[in-house]
Design a protein around this motif. Structure first.
Motif, PDB file in Angstrom:
ATOM      1  N   VAL A 108      48.387  39.229  38.638  1.00 30.35           N
ATOM      2  CA  VAL A 108      47.336  38.477  39.334  1.00 30.35           C
ATOM      3  C   VAL A 108      47.082  39.055  40.725  1.00 30.35           C
ATOM      4  O   VAL A 108      45.942  39.364  41.080  1.00 30.35           O
ATOM      5  CB  VAL A 108      47.709  36.977  39.436  1.00 30.35           C
ATOM      6  N   GLY A 109      48.151  39.225  41.527  1.00 32.08           N
ATOM      7  CA  GLY A 109      47.990  39.647  42.912  1.00 32.08           C
ATOM      8  C   GLY A 109      47.305  40.995  43.069  1.00 32.08           C
ATOM      9  O   GLY A 109      46.332  41.129  43.816  1.00 32.08           O
ATOM     10  N   MET A 110      47.801  42.027  42.364  1.00 31.73           N
ATOM     11  CA  MET A 110      47.206  43.350  42.501  1.00 31.73           C
ATOM     12  C   MET A 110      45.808  43.414  41.898  1.00 31.73           C
ATOM     13  O   MET A 110      44.951  44.170  42.369  1.00 31.73           O
ATOM     14  CB  MET A 110      48.104  44.403  41.846  1.00 31.73           C
ATOM     15  N   THR A 111      45.540  42.614  40.871  1.00 34.12           N
ATOM     16  CA  THR A 111      44.192  42.558  40.315  1.00 34.12           C
ATOM     17  C   THR A 111      43.225  41.948  41.326  1.00 34.12           C
ATOM     18  O   THR A 111      42.077  42.405  41.466  1.00 34.12           O
ATOM     19  CB  THR A 111      44.176  41.759  38.998  1.00 34.12           C
ATOM     20  N   LEU A 112      43.677  40.931  42.058  1.00 32.98           N
ATOM     21  CA  LEU A 112      42.846  40.354  43.119  1.00 32.98           C
ATOM     22  C   LEU A 112      42.535  41.401  44.193  1.00 32.98           C
ATOM     23  O   LEU A 112      41.414  41.463  44.714  1.00 32.98           O
ATOM     24  CB  LEU A 112      43.552  39.149  43.754  1.00 32.98           C
ATOM     25  N   ILE A 113      43.529  42.235  44.521  1.00 34.38           N
ATOM     26  CA  ILE A 113      43.316  43.286  45.517  1.00 34.38           C
ATOM     27  C   ILE A 113      42.261  44.279  45.028  1.00 34.38           C
ATOM     28  O   ILE A 113      41.387  44.719  45.790  1.00 34.38           O
ATOM     29  CB  ILE A 113      44.633  44.013  45.829  1.00 34.38           C
ATOM     30  N   LEU A 114      42.318  44.640  43.766  1.00 34.31           N
ATOM     31  CA  LEU A 114      41.336  45.580  43.234  1.00 34.31           C
ATOM     32  C   LEU A 114      39.931  44.977  43.232  1.00 34.31           C
ATOM     33  O   LEU A 114      38.943  45.674  43.499  1.00 34.31           O
ATOM     34  CB  LEU A 114      41.735  46.027  41.826  1.00 34.31           C
ATOM     35  N   TYR A 115      39.831  43.685  42.916  1.00 37.28           N
ATOM     36  CA  TYR A 115      38.537  43.012  43.028  1.00 37.28           C
ATOM     37  C   TYR A 115      38.053  43.041  44.481  1.00 37.28           C
ATOM     38  O   TYR A 115      36.870  43.285  44.759  1.00 37.28           O
ATOM     39  CB  TYR A 115      38.645  41.554  42.563  1.00 37.28           C
TER      40      TYR A 115
END
Length: 295
Positions: free
Chosen positions: A234-241
């Motif tokens: 979740v966290g790193m996917t949010l960063i990529l978004y």
């Protein structure tokens, strides 16, 4: 939702996951812990990308770039970070890792002609000053084992700064790809799979550093999986978004507030309130974040 809130959400998840990581990381060792966590997250993200059709957005060029980002940002960066945490704890380690905001801001200005001016500049200065005040000047005597320094301090400092630099480089490498129509979940899956492949290669090579300190158990595996889901899936996917819509430096700056968010969590866990300096630092970071988000 603006990219600012995505970066702040990632920071909160990283704060929670850093506390969850302490027990399994010290039980398994940094390399074994990272390897198990990456295996769990690779499976999670690959399944999610298959379900939402994200794999259809991948091309060979995207794959190679995200693999490089994963090896630098996750394989090297994450392993160095947890090696740092096991030596000096999540609070002090958080200060060193927050330097990735400075690295990212400088690299973003140099490579992408990004700017940090006006109220956003003032807010950025307040956020970083708050982080330094809360973590560095907010130290106090504690009888909790997480505050103990294990091994040589200079080694922990070097590992923390290495993690921060690798995090910045990983984000910089991924930025151009994330501005395309690629699915961020599939991109995260590629980054994670490449990092896991590097860890697995190191393990089967027989290197002593990759061997677990203690054998894994079901409760430890459960903590590893929960940590991986929160921080990476979740966290790193949010960063990529967030990187799709915001500047690298600003995303890094907001996501570096996780050491501030750790303070109340540590208070709950250790039952020792943070010092006055820690609260002053937290207030500066909150004010700075408000200026960034509102301008």
């Amino acid at each position: 939702m603006g990219y600012e809130w995505l970066a702040l959400g990632a920071a909160m998840l990283w704060a929670i996951s850093s506390l969850i990581s302490m027990v399994p990381a010290r039980h398994l060792g940094a390399f074994a812990y990272s390897r198990w966590r990456m295996a769990c997250v690779t499976l999670m993200l690959s399944s999610m990308a298959f379900i939402n059709g994200g794999w259809a957005t991948m091309t060979f060029d995207y794959v190679t770039i995200m693999m490089l980002s994963g090896v630098i940002g996750i394989f090297i960066g994450d392993t160095a970070l947890f090696s740092c945490f096991t030596r000096i704890g999540p609070r002090r380690g958080g200060l060193l890792f927050s330097c990735h905001a400075v690295f990212s801001a400088l690299l973003g200005i140099w490579l992408f002609n990004e700017s940090l001016l006006g109220w956003k500049l003032i807010g950025g200065i307040l956020v970083f000053s708050g982080i330094v005040t809360a973590i560095f000047f907010g130290q106090r005597q504690s009888d909790h084992s997480w505050e103990d320094i294990q091994g040589k301090l200079w080694v922990a400092i070097a590992l923390g700064l290495t993690a921060a630099l690798c995090q910045s480089l990983g984000a910089i490498i991924a930025k151009p790809v994330m501005q395309t129509s690629i699915d961020p979940i599939a991109a995260s899956a590629v980054r994670m799979a490449s990092a896991f492949a590097a860890h697995f290669t190191l393990r089967i090579s027989g290197a002593n550093i990759a061997k677990p300190t203690n054998p894994i158990t079901l409760p430890i595996l459960g903590m590893v999986a929960i940590n991986g889901f929160l921080a990476m899936a979740v966290g790193m996917t949010l960063i990529l978004y967030a990187l799709r819509y915001g500047d690298v430096g600003m995303v890094a700056l907001l996501s570096s507030t996780s050491p501030i968010m750790i303070l109340p969590l540590l208070w709950v866990y250790t039952r020792r309130p943070p010092s006055l300096s820690a609260w002053i630092g937290a207030a500066l970071a909150v004010i700075g974040t408000s200026l960034i988000v509102s301008h």
